[in-house]
Design a protein around this motif. Structure first.
Motif, PDB file in Angstrom:
ATOM      1  N   UNK A 158      39.719   6.581 -15.744  1.00  0.00           N
ATOM      2  CA  UNK A 158      39.478   6.574 -14.254  1.00  0.00           C
ATOM      3  C   UNK A 158      39.094   5.298 -13.428  1.00  0.00           C
ATOM      4  N   UNK A 159      39.981   5.149 -12.571  1.00  0.00           N
ATOM      5  CA  UNK A 159      39.855   4.025 -11.693  1.00  0.00           C
ATOM      6  C   UNK A 159      39.387   4.796 -10.361  1.00  0.00           C
ATOM      7  N   UNK A 160      38.638   4.211  -9.643  1.00  0.00           N
ATOM      8  CA  UNK A 160      37.887   4.962  -8.467  1.00  0.00           C
ATOM      9  C   UNK A 160      37.622   3.996  -7.460  1.00  0.00           C
ATOM     10  N   UNK A 161      37.492   4.579  -6.240  1.00  0.00           N
ATOM     11  CA  UNK A 161      37.582   3.727  -4.933  1.00  0.00           C
ATOM     12  C   UNK A 161      36.138   3.570  -4.406  1.00  0.00           C
ATOM     13  N   UNK A 162      36.082   2.789  -3.422  1.00  0.00           N
ATOM     14  CA  UNK A 162      34.625   2.514  -2.869  1.00  0.00           C
ATOM     15  C   UNK A 162      33.848   3.785  -1.972  1.00  0.00           C
ATOM     16  N   UNK A 163      34.990   4.594  -1.273  1.00  0.00           N
ATOM     17  CA  UNK A 163      34.424   5.539  -0.159  1.00  0.00           C
ATOM     18  C   UNK A 163      33.426   6.477  -0.559  1.00  0.00           C
ATOM     19  N   UNK A 164      33.756   7.207  -1.788  1.00  0.00           N
ATOM     20  CA  UNK A 164      32.812   8.257  -2.304  1.00  0.00           C
ATOM     21  C   UNK A 164      32.752   7.823  -3.633  1.00  0.00           C
ATOM     22  N   UNK A 165      31.890   6.753  -4.063  1.00  0.00           N
ATOM     23  CA  UNK A 165      31.843   6.311  -5.424  1.00  0.00           C
ATOM     24  C   UNK A 165      31.312   7.414  -6.501  1.00  0.00           C
ATOM     25  N   UNK A 166      30.532   8.186  -6.288  1.00  0.00           N
ATOM     26  CA  UNK A 166      30.043   9.161  -6.997  1.00  0.00           C
ATOM     27  C   UNK A 166      30.773  10.324  -7.207  1.00  0.00           C
ATOM     28  N   UNK A 167      31.089  10.848  -6.206  1.00  0.00           N
ATOM     29  CA  UNK A 167      32.044  12.133  -6.357  1.00  0.00           C
ATOM     30  C   UNK A 167      33.274  12.090  -6.751  1.00  0.00           C
ATOM     31  N   UNK A 168      33.957  10.791  -6.306  1.00  0.00           N
ATOM     32  CA  UNK A 168      35.291  10.651  -6.607  1.00  0.00           C
ATOM     33  C   UNK A 168      35.648  10.224  -8.089  1.00  0.00           C
ATOM     34  N   UNK A 169      34.237   9.956  -8.727  1.00  0.00           N
ATOM     35  CA  UNK A 169      34.268   9.435 -10.206  1.00  0.00           C
ATOM     36  C   UNK A 169      34.278  10.696 -10.974  1.00  0.00           C
ATOM     37  N   UNK A 170      33.085  11.583 -10.606  1.00  0.00           N
ATOM     38  CA  UNK A 170      33.073  12.597 -11.468  1.00  0.00           C
ATOM     39  C   UNK A 170      33.949  13.902 -11.393  1.00  0.00           C
ATOM     40  N   UNK A 171      34.768  13.737 -10.019  1.00  0.00           N
ATOM     41  CA  UNK A 171      36.098  14.524 -10.107  1.00  0.00           C
ATOM     42  C   UNK A 171      36.903  14.486 -11.334  1.00  0.00           C
ATOM     43  N   UNK A 172      36.931  13.320 -11.667  1.00  0.00           N
ATOM     44  CA  UNK A 172      37.865  12.807 -12.926  1.00  0.00           C
ATOM     45  C   UNK A 172      37.259  12.642 -14.271  1.00  0.00           C
ATOM     46  N   UNK A 173      35.787  12.338 -14.103  1.00  0.00           N
ATOM     47  CA  UNK A 173      35.178  12.142 -15.642  1.00  0.00           C
ATOM     48  C   UNK A 173      34.831  13.630 -16.110  1.00  0.00           C
ATOM     49  N   UNK A 174      34.388  14.202 -14.997  1.00  0.00           N
ATOM     50  CA  UNK A 174      33.749  15.714 -15.686  1.00  0.00           C
ATOM     51  C   UNK A 174      34.866  16.525 -16.162  1.00  0.00           C
ATOM     52  N   UNK A 182      37.874  11.186 -24.045  1.00  0.00           N
ATOM     53  CA  UNK A 182      36.702  10.070 -24.018  1.00  0.00           C
ATOM     54  C   UNK A 182      37.175   9.091 -22.888  1.00  0.00           C
ATOM     55  N   UNK A 183      36.241   8.774 -22.274  1.00  0.00           N
ATOM     56  CA  UNK A 183      36.496   8.049 -20.940  1.00  0.00           C
ATOM     57  C   UNK A 183      35.986   6.636 -20.787  1.00  0.00           C
ATOM     58  N   UNK A 184      36.888   5.546 -20.091  1.00  0.00           N
ATOM     59  CA  UNK A 184      36.611   4.498 -19.729  1.00  0.00           C
ATOM     60  C   UNK A 184      36.675   4.373 -18.206  1.00  0.00           C
ATOM     61  N   UNK A 185      35.479   4.305 -17.408  1.00  0.00           N
ATOM     62  CA  UNK A 185      35.445   4.249 -15.880  1.00  0.00           C
ATOM     63  C   UNK A 185      35.353   2.909 -15.656  1.00  0.00           C
ATOM     64  N   UNK A 186      36.225   2.742 -14.463  1.00  0.00           N
ATOM     65  CA  UNK A 186      36.327   1.558 -13.733  1.00  0.00           C
ATOM     66  C   UNK A 186      35.969   1.864 -12.258  1.00  0.00           C
ATOM     67  N   UNK A 187      34.695   1.572 -11.745  1.00  0.00           N
ATOM     68  CA  UNK A 187      34.553   1.807 -10.609  1.00  0.00           C
ATOM     69  C   UNK A 187      34.852   0.743  -9.710  1.00  0.00           C
ATOM     70  N   UNK A 221      42.489  -7.555 -11.582  1.00  0.00           N
ATOM     71  CA  UNK A 221      42.441  -8.006 -12.886  1.00  0.00           C
ATOM     72  C   UNK A 221      42.065  -7.002 -14.131  1.00  0.00           C
ATOM     73  N   UNK A 222      41.104  -6.221 -13.570  1.00  0.00           N
ATOM     74  CA  UNK A 222      40.333  -5.166 -14.566  1.00  0.00           C
ATOM     75  C   UNK A 222      41.321  -3.975 -14.623  1.00  0.00           C
ATOM     76  N   UNK A 223      41.640  -3.441 -13.399  1.00  0.00           N
ATOM     77  CA  UNK A 223      42.423  -2.486 -13.065  1.00  0.00           C
ATOM     78  C   UNK A 223      43.847  -2.670 -14.055  1.00  0.00           C
ATOM     79  N   UNK A 237      43.787   7.842 -11.049  1.00  0.00           N
ATOM     80  CA  UNK A 237      43.606   6.928  -9.874  1.00  0.00           C
ATOM     81  C   UNK A 237      43.213   7.411  -8.570  1.00  0.00           C
ATOM     82  N   UNK A 238      42.342   7.021  -7.751  1.00  0.00           N
ATOM     83  CA  UNK A 238      42.236   7.489  -6.282  1.00  0.00           C
ATOM     84  C   UNK A 238      42.073   6.062  -5.459  1.00  0.00           C
TER      85      UNK A 238
END
Length: 494
Positions: A158-174, A182-187, A221-223, A237-238
């Motif tokens: 999951x590659x997630x944005x700055x505006x809802x960091x917590x929720x837009x991460x978990x809607x992908x991770x969960x 398995x997951x590699x999260x890039x906030x 670079x990381x993305x 991605x969001x």
């Protein structure tokens, strides 16, 4: 603001990478400050992952998938671990809310009542969804049995944005974890703190090493290192449409699965027969919630000409009454923009709108709170009237507190204007005529239509876009299709 009303600062999570169940520095030792947008102060230093760290995270996630217990756990065990994380997120709601506010500028009134509670709700929902990952028996010729199996994809990033960091991460991770991936999260590099806090909670819950990994670092670079890596099976991605297109192109060589929740320029339509008081409230909230840093923002307000002046006057009165303030003050509705780049983007689009001939009727300038006259990324709620839908401010996503108000005459004209952008994420309709509401909802080219409301979400309900707003869906049981693949099995019974 009195000292008694201020939130007490909890411990900030260590700014390291989380790989294979442990915390480590970046391979080259590099760090970068994450900054409080309310006053420009440094919160902490955060590790900046390199391509070497990406390789390490992929190796850990791949080993956890191919050799570890996670994909082979029975559904009850996997559900228990997700439930445990949900319980820990509930326990630490105050800390999650605080981190979201200081890192992103989100008012604590929202991070404590929306973001933090919904985070645990998402985890609970997908803990319950684990058992719904079943196949089906299909009809076949006599003497055979054929059935389907739904299996995890492998390593998901999951590659997630700055505006809802917590929720837009978990809607992908969960859902990714619920499906056995398995997951590699890039906030976002601008807002990494709740991602690091959640990594702590996954570890505390007892997730096997390598199942959950977090890489902080430079966005481009990381993305790109994740997108082109052959050991990653899917990118979720969001973000902006342009970045989404780039990810699709760069992922082609490795044939990654991708889902894209991209930008929007959402139309919010007010007909003359609407409950105007309620419609104005929904229109105001639709654009100025979260300082306009929300992909569904009702940034184009279409108002029928008979009530145009009345609606505009009411909106301007509300906008000019807003006083931006400290995100940690429970009374603050409107905080600073999340980072310097976004502040400069909003400022430039306000200049563009004025040069295009739109009428600036509210805001249009930065705001400096008394406590921080030289700091803080505050920008006043801004309204442009008499906007032509062909203007750049009506066609391009600003992602900030800038509202374009556009008059229309007929239902047909409203639909033509509403659908007259490249985007199709969300939309709103305000009318007392139920037949008209359903006609217009059917005619809107958008993944979500709100009728006589705006910006309503629920974990049970799928969300995503049409056209340049992306593909794939977040939330609801439908999202599990994005994190699984289907296998057909044939058995000769003769």
């Amino acid at each position: 603001m009195s000292q008694a009303t201020k939130a007490v600062a909890p411990r900030v999570p260590q700014g390291k990478l989380f790989i294979a169940g442990g915390w480590r520095d970046a391979s080259d030792g590099s760090t970068r400050a994450t900054v409080n947008p309310a006053d420009g102060s440094e919160i902490t230093q955060v590790a900046q992952a390199t391509a070497v760290d990406v390789d390490a995270a992929v190796a850990a996630a791949r080993a956890a998938f191919t050799e570890g217990p996670w994909p082979r756990l029975d559904v009850h065990a996997r559900a228990r671990l997700l439930t445990r994380v949900a319980e820990l997120a509930e326990r630490d709601q105050g800390e999650l809310a605080y981190l979201e506010s200081v890192d992103m500028g989100k008012p604590i009134m929202f991070s404590s009542t929306v973001d933090a509670p919904i985070a645990s709700q998402i985890l609970h929902y997908f803990a319950g969804a684990v058992a719904r990952l079943d196949g089906s028996v299909r009809g076949a010729a006599t003497g055979t049995l054929n059935y389907t199996l739904r299996e995890p994809l492998g390593v998901v990033a999951p590659i997630t944005p700055f505006n809802f960091p917590l929720l837009l991460s978990l809607t992908k991770i969960a859902p990714a974890l619920a499906a056995g991936n398995t997951v590699i999260h890039k906030p976002s590099p601008a807002t990494p703190l709740t991602a690091l806090k959640m990594a702590e909670l996954f570890a505390e819950a007892g997730f096997p090493d390598g199942v959950m990994n977090v890489l902080t670092g430079p966005g481009v670079e990381l993305g790109e290192a994740l997108v082109v890596h052959p050991g990653i099976d899917k990118i979720a991605f969001t973000g902006s449409t342009e970045v989404g297109k780039s990810i699709i192109r760069k992922s082609a060589d490795t044939l990654k699965k991708t889902t894209m929740e991209l930008g929007g320029k959402s139309p919010n339509i007010i007909f003359a027969d609407a409950d105007l008081d309620a419609a104005v409230q929904h229109a105001f909230f639709g654009i100025f919630y979260n300082k306009g840093e929300i992909c569904t923002a009702g940034s184009r307000l279409l108002v029928q000409r008979e009530v145009y002046d009345q609606v505009l006057e009411a909106l301007v009165a509300q906008a000019v009454a807003v006083v931006p303030g400290d995100p940690l003050d429970p009374a603050t509705f409107f905080g600073p923009l999340a980072h310097r780049g976004q502040f400069e983007k909003v400022s430039s689009y306000v200049e563009i709108g004025q040069s295009e001939g739109a009428k600036l009727v509210a805001g249009g300038r930065p705001f400096h709170p008394t406590a921080t006259p030289d700091g803080g990324l505050y920008y006043l709620p801004t309204i442009f009237a008499d906007v032509d839908n062909a203007m750049r401010i009506a066609q391009e996503e600003i992602f900030g507190p800038v509202l374009c108000v556009i008059p229309f005459d007929t239902e047909e004209q409203a639909l033509q204007i509403a659908n007259g952008t490249a985007f199709g994420l969300a939309s709103g309709v305000h009318t007392r005529d139920i037949k008209k509401a359903h006609r217009v909802a059917a005619g809107l080219k958008a993944g979500t239509v709100w009728i006589n409301t705006y910006n309503q979400f629920d974990t049970t309900t799928p969300f995503g876009g049409y056209k340049a707003s992306g593909f794939g869906r977040e939330s609801g049981s439908e999202v599990l299709e994005n994190y699984t693949q289907l296998k057909s099995v044939w058995v000769d019974l003769s």
